[in-house]
Write an enzyme that holds these catalytic residues in place. Structure first.
Site, mmCIF file in Angstrom:
data_model
loop_
_atom_site.group_PDB
_atom_site.id
_atom_site.type_symbol
_atom_site.label_atom_id
_atom_site.label_comp_id
_atom_site.label_asym_id
_atom_site.label_seq_id
_atom_site.Cartn_x
_atom_site.Cartn_y
_atom_site.Cartn_z
ATOM 1 N N PHE A 1 4.830 25.090 2.403
ATOM 2 C CA PHE A 1 6.181 25.452 1.471
ATOM 3 C C PHE A 1 6.380 24.302 0.589
ATOM 4 O O PHE A 1 6.871 23.182 1.375
ATOM 5 C CB PHE A 1 7.044 26.129 2.027
ATOM 6 N N ASP B 1 5.615 16.078 2.553
ATOM 7 C CA ASP B 1 6.736 16.673 1.999
ATOM 8 C C ASP B 1 7.723 16.684 3.274
ATOM 9 O O ASP B 1 7.847 17.586 4.166
ATOM 10 C CB ASP B 1 6.380 18.004 1.725
ATOM 11 N N LYS C 1 16.893 18.360 0.886
ATOM 12 C CA LYS C 1 17.763 19.405 1.965
ATOM 13 C C LYS C 1 18.919 18.380 2.569
ATOM 14 O O LYS C 1 19.747 18.568 1.974
ATOM 15 C CB LYS C 1 17.054 19.850 2.859
HETATM 16 C C1 LIG Z 1 13.237 23.859 0.896
HETATM 17 C C2 LIG Z 1 11.881 23.191 0.648
HETATM 18 C C3 LIG Z 1 11.482 22.561 -0.537
HETATM 19 C C4 LIG Z 1 11.897 23.006 -1.693
HETATM 20 O O1 LIG Z 1 13.423 22.567 -1.976
HETATM 21 P P1 LIG Z 1 14.326 22.962 -3.018
HETATM 22 O O2 LIG Z 1 15.468 22.145 -2.823
HETATM 23 O O3 LIG Z 1 14.481 24.333 -2.599
HETATM 24 O O4 LIG Z 1 13.628 22.962 -4.379
HETATM 25 C C5 LIG Z 1 10.145 22.022 -0.534
HETATM 26 N N1 LIG Z 1 9.559 21.598 0.705
HETATM 27 C C6 LIG Z 1 9.889 22.060 1.799
HETATM 28 C C7 LIG Z 1 9.062 21.511 3.019
HETATM 29 C C8 LIG Z 1 11.094 22.674 2.032
HETATM 30 O O5 LIG Z 1 11.621 23.114 3.176
#
Ligand SMILES: *Cc1c(COP(=O)(O)O)cnc(C)c1O
Length: 418
Positions: free
Chosen positions: A151, A242, A271
């Protein structure tokens, strides 16, 4: 008018109660919400409009690093809004410089770019990797390899990077230049790099999560990531991690990659970075910092308000030695959940995670889904979040206490009975 005349210290802005029906009339229905209206928070607890108290083991999905209404955040927010909250990136500000310095000194990166979210941070990483491919590697049609069940966000480039068709459906045409492999599978990534290198498209980067969060709280294998690190170094391609969900102390170390004994060339954070204030960052080593003035930008990105609060969160993480709390509370939580798994072997298959990102994994053929467990936990006063249909995710604030973890474990006992 002097600033003093403008400040009204006792001013509070009450929010009129709104019914869920009104809410749904006026807000686009992009989320399946639980029927709770949350009103107030303190520490690891939140209260709804009926005055019911919940232990918040969602924390805005791994975002409220210091919980709710933390004194350090209140002070940082108050001080910075009274000093300077926003100016353009046309100018220097100390807040942005100091946050970048802290991040560089506490990670493998040399430089940071600030934005507002995880998706935007990943967009920055993708653009950086593509420019590196064009200008340094001489690749005309760069490909970024990502993983199934990953994700990376909800923008067009990041839903394309995300290896889950459910996020892409009806939003095509998607972005070209991505290729997917199964996660934690060494042979698959070796084959993919070889295959793409033989064709006319060439691999510019591999982009992964150190632990797949949304994809089911699935930790990366050490051997897998070490092979990928070697492969990237051998081929001169970039390793992008990420760290949006697992960075900022969530795993008991500052960054998820520290659990794997490797360093990425580029990584992203969001986050937990601002403790709930919107901020994201793309960080990189200096050798791949190919951005030049005009290449990338964000109006709100790195504004003094968000940066001052994020810096206060970072410094609190360090000064209050929260990483050791994350490690201890994570152990405690996993031990308790594993005891629960032994009691319900037909329902619970496994407990997995690092630090304070943990998943209670249900048997694929169990009748219960993660939403059923989350609903039952709400009834027992605990907020949890699914990570897919068969994984219940526990991501409390990093300040969570031993007593609070115990309370949640007791509530889970009751939830499983009910
Ligand atoms: C939540 C998340 C995102 C997206 O972050 P947003 O602030 O909602 O755009 C991207 N990568 C990972 C691994 C995430 O958990």
């Amino acid at each position: 008018m002097s600033p003093e005349t403008l400040v009204q210290p006792s001013l509070s802005i009450p929010s009129l109660p709104v019914s869920t029906a009104d809410f749904d009339q006026y807000v686009m229905s992009t989320y399946a919400r639980f029927p709770l209206t949350l009103e107030r928070g303190a520490g690891c607890r939140v209260w709804d409009t009926d005055g019911r108290e919940y232990l918040d083991f969602v924390a805005g999905i791994a975002t409220c690093t210091l919980g709710h209404a933390h004194p350090v955040m209140i002070e940082a927010v108050t001080q910075q809004i009274q000093t300077l909250h926003h100016v353009s990136n046309l100018y220097y500000t100390s807040a942005q410089g100091n946050l970048a310095k802290w991040l560089v000194e506490h990670s493998c990166a040399d430089r940071a770019f600030f934005c507002n979210s995880g998706a935007e941070a990943n967009e920055g990483a993708i653009k950086l990797a593509r420019k590196y491919a064009h200008t340094v590697l001489g690749i005309q049609s760069p490909v970024i390899i990502t993983a199934h069940a990953s994700f990376h966000g909800r923008t067009l480039a990041t839903i394309t990077a995300t290896g889950q068709p459910k996020y892409q459906k009806n939003f095509d045409p998607l972005m070209p230049g991505f290729y997917y492999v199964p996660y934690n599978d060494i042979a698959a990534i070796e084959d993919a790099v070889a295959l793409l290198d033989a064709g006319e498209r060439q691999v510019a980067a591999i982009m992964l999560e150190a632990l797949q969060g949304e994809g089911g709280v699935r930790p990366g294998d050490v051997a897998y990531f070490q092979r990928i690190r070697d492969l990237c170094t051998e081929k001169g391609i970039l390793l992008i991690l990420d760290e949006v969900q697992v960075g900022m102390g969530r795993t008991g170390r500052y960054w998820g990659y520290e659990n794997l004994g490797i360093e990425p060339d580029i990584f992203t954070s969001a986050k937990g970075l601002g403790g709930g204030i919107p901020i994201g960052a793309t960080l990189c080593k200096s050798f791949c910092d190919v951005f030049q003035p005009g290449d990338h930008a964000s109006t709100f990105g790195g504004n003094p308000f968000a940066c001052a609060v994020a810096l206060a969160v970072c410094q609190t993480l360090e000064q209050q030695n929260l990483l050791s709390n994350v490690q201890a509370r994570g152990e405690q939580l996993r031990t308790g959940l594993r005891a629960l798994a032994q009691q319900y072997p037909d329902v619970i298959a496994e407990v997995r995670g690092w630090g304070l990102i943990n998943g209670l994994v249900l048997h694929p053929d169990a009748a219960l889904t993660s939403s059923d467990i989350v609903q039952a936990a709400i009834a027992e006063g605990v907020l949890l979040v699914p990570a897919g249909p068969k994984v219940v995710r526990f991501v409390p604030p990093l300040i969570v206490s031993e007593a609070e973890v115990d309370q949640v474990l007791q509530a889970m006992q009751r939830a499983m009975v009910g």
